[in-house]
Design a protein around this motif. Structure first.
Motif, PDB file in Angstrom:
ATOM      1  N   LEU A 151      36.491 -30.106   5.428  1.00  0.00           N
ATOM      2  CA  LEU A 151      37.139 -29.028   6.167  1.00  0.00           C
ATOM      3  C   LEU A 151      36.130 -27.902   6.356  1.00  0.00           C
ATOM      4  O   LEU A 151      35.681 -27.274   5.397  1.00  0.00           O
ATOM      5  CB  LEU A 151      38.366 -28.520   5.402  1.00  0.00           C
ATOM      6  CG  LEU A 151      39.194 -27.434   6.106  1.00  0.00           C
ATOM      7  CD1 LEU A 151      39.774 -27.981   7.409  1.00  0.00           C
ATOM      8  CD2 LEU A 151      40.305 -26.942   5.190  1.00  0.00           C
ATOM      9  N   ARG A 152      35.778 -27.645   7.621  1.00  0.00           N
ATOM     10  CA  ARG A 152      34.816 -26.601   7.934  1.00  0.00           C
ATOM     11  C   ARG A 152      35.548 -25.435   8.594  1.00  0.00           C
ATOM     12  O   ARG A 152      36.279 -25.618   9.562  1.00  0.00           O
ATOM     13  CB  ARG A 152      33.735 -27.162   8.871  1.00  0.00           C
ATOM     14  CG  ARG A 152      32.636 -26.170   9.229  1.00  0.00           C
ATOM     15  CD  ARG A 152      31.461 -26.913   9.861  1.00  0.00           C
ATOM     16  NE  ARG A 152      31.896 -27.753  10.983  1.00  0.00           N
ATOM     17  CZ  ARG A 152      31.974 -27.313  12.239  1.00  0.00           C
ATOM     18  NH1 ARG A 152      31.661 -26.068  12.540  1.00  0.00           N
ATOM     19  NH2 ARG A 152      32.356 -28.137  13.201  1.00  0.00           N
ATOM     20  N   ALA A 171      40.780 -30.465   0.622  1.00  0.00           N
ATOM     21  CA  ALA A 171      39.893 -29.960   1.671  1.00  0.00           C
ATOM     22  C   ALA A 171      38.845 -30.995   2.048  1.00  0.00           C
ATOM     23  O   ALA A 171      38.435 -31.097   3.204  1.00  0.00           O
ATOM     24  CB  ALA A 171      39.222 -28.667   1.208  1.00  0.00           C
ATOM     25  N   HIS A 172      38.392 -31.774   1.064  1.00  0.00           N
ATOM     26  CA  HIS A 172      37.434 -32.845   1.309  1.00  0.00           C
ATOM     27  C   HIS A 172      38.043 -34.141   0.795  1.00  0.00           C
ATOM     28  O   HIS A 172      38.503 -34.193  -0.348  1.00  0.00           O
ATOM     29  CB  HIS A 172      36.110 -32.571   0.596  1.00  0.00           C
ATOM     30  CG  HIS A 172      35.460 -31.296   1.015  1.00  0.00           C
ATOM     31  ND1 HIS A 172      35.759 -30.079   0.421  1.00  0.00           N
ATOM     32  CD2 HIS A 172      34.554 -31.028   1.983  1.00  0.00           C
ATOM     33  CE1 HIS A 172      35.051 -29.131   0.993  1.00  0.00           C
ATOM     34  NE2 HIS A 172      34.307 -29.677   1.940  1.00  0.00           N
ATOM     35  N   ARG A 217      38.147 -30.313  10.936  1.00  0.00           N
ATOM     36  CA  ARG A 217      37.796 -31.466  10.113  1.00  0.00           C
ATOM     37  C   ARG A 217      36.575 -32.141  10.716  1.00  0.00           C
ATOM     38  O   ARG A 217      36.536 -32.425  11.908  1.00  0.00           O
ATOM     39  CB  ARG A 217      38.954 -32.460  10.070  1.00  0.00           C
ATOM     40  CG  ARG A 217      40.147 -31.998   9.269  1.00  0.00           C
ATOM     41  CD  ARG A 217      39.927 -32.238   7.792  1.00  0.00           C
ATOM     42  NE  ARG A 217      41.110 -31.940   7.000  1.00  0.00           N
ATOM     43  CZ  ARG A 217      41.148 -32.027   5.680  1.00  0.00           C
ATOM     44  NH1 ARG A 217      40.066 -32.392   5.016  1.00  0.00           N
ATOM     45  NH2 ARG A 217      42.253 -31.736   5.014  1.00  0.00           N
ATOM     46  N   PRO A 242      40.187 -23.884  11.439  1.00  0.00           N
ATOM     47  CA  PRO A 242      39.574 -24.874  10.539  1.00  0.00           C
ATOM     48  C   PRO A 242      39.367 -26.192  11.289  1.00  0.00           C
ATOM     49  O   PRO A 242      40.226 -26.612  12.058  1.00  0.00           O
ATOM     50  CB  PRO A 242      40.609 -25.022   9.420  1.00  0.00           C
ATOM     51  CG  PRO A 242      41.477 -23.812   9.526  1.00  0.00           C
ATOM     52  CD  PRO A 242      41.497 -23.446  10.980  1.00  0.00           C
TER      53      PRO A 242
END
Length: 207
Positions: free
Chosen positions: A135-136, A116-117, A144, A142
């Motif tokens: 990842l927000r 995710a990061h 990036r 979602p």
């Protein structure tokens, strides 16, 4: 000696393919070391291998280039001659060690791609950079987004690459470092990296 011959072949191949401006030659081939550039150029001029006017190989220089290519070792024959070889050989690692390192990097990057990061290399305004991508989750999809970046001068691409390798060796810490940025801001991560760098240096000094 073999490394010097490979460097000379790469230098002559670059000069034979195109005119290289002095500023570009110093930055790309000699990592900004103008004194080393002058020394090596003076050596090639004294040996009659390059022209004094445009720096391109003389007929003798082209003959030497062909000889150097024809007599390369089996280990080096797999590498291209030119700037790519020079960039790849700016460490003391041998060919087999570089291949092993590249395979290890490839495996770790496959893992990083699913995180995710993750940290990634990039170029920002012609400057080599490393960025932390997070990842927000929004209401729609979602997204990036870049959480943190660090750039280097254009001639310090090798330093950027070394830092990225350092990060890959610590891939298990990426999630925690991402949380640090979210919680305390980007400056906190930069300061944390500086502290870690000096911890490593202190350990190396004592060992």
């Amino acid at each position: 000696m073999n490394g010097i011959m490979e460097f000379m072949a790469s230098y002559l191949a670059i000069a034979d393919g195109r005119f290289v401006a002095p500023e570009e030659r110093v930055r790309d081939i000699f990592l900004g070391d103008g004194h080393l550039d002058e020394f090596f150029r003076a050596y090639l001029l004294a040996a009659g291998l390059v022209n004094d006017t445009d720096g391109r190989p003389t007929p003798e220089g082209r003959s030497v280039l062909l000889m150097l290519i024809a007599t390369r070792t089996r280990e080096n024959a797999a590498d291209d001659i030119g700037l790519d070889w020079i960039i790849a050989n700016r460490t003391v690692a041998g060919h087999s060690e570089r291949i092993a390192a590249a395979e290890q990097i490839e495996r770790r990057e496959r893992v990083a791609a699913r995180m995710a990061h993750r940290f990634a290399t990039d170029t920002i305004g012609n400057e080599p950079a490393v960025k932390l991508i997070g990842l927000r989750i929004t209401r729609e999809i979602p997204v990036r987004s870049t959480l943190w970046t660090m750039t280097w001068p254009d001639g310090d691409r090798l330093a950027r690459d070394r830092f990225y390798l350092w990060l890959l060796e610590r891939i298990d810490r990426w999630d925690e470092w991402s949380e640090m940025v979210t919680r305390d801001g980007a400056r906190a991560l930069t300061e944390h990296f500086m502290k870690l760098a000096f911890c490593d240096r202190d350990h190396m000094t004592r060992s």
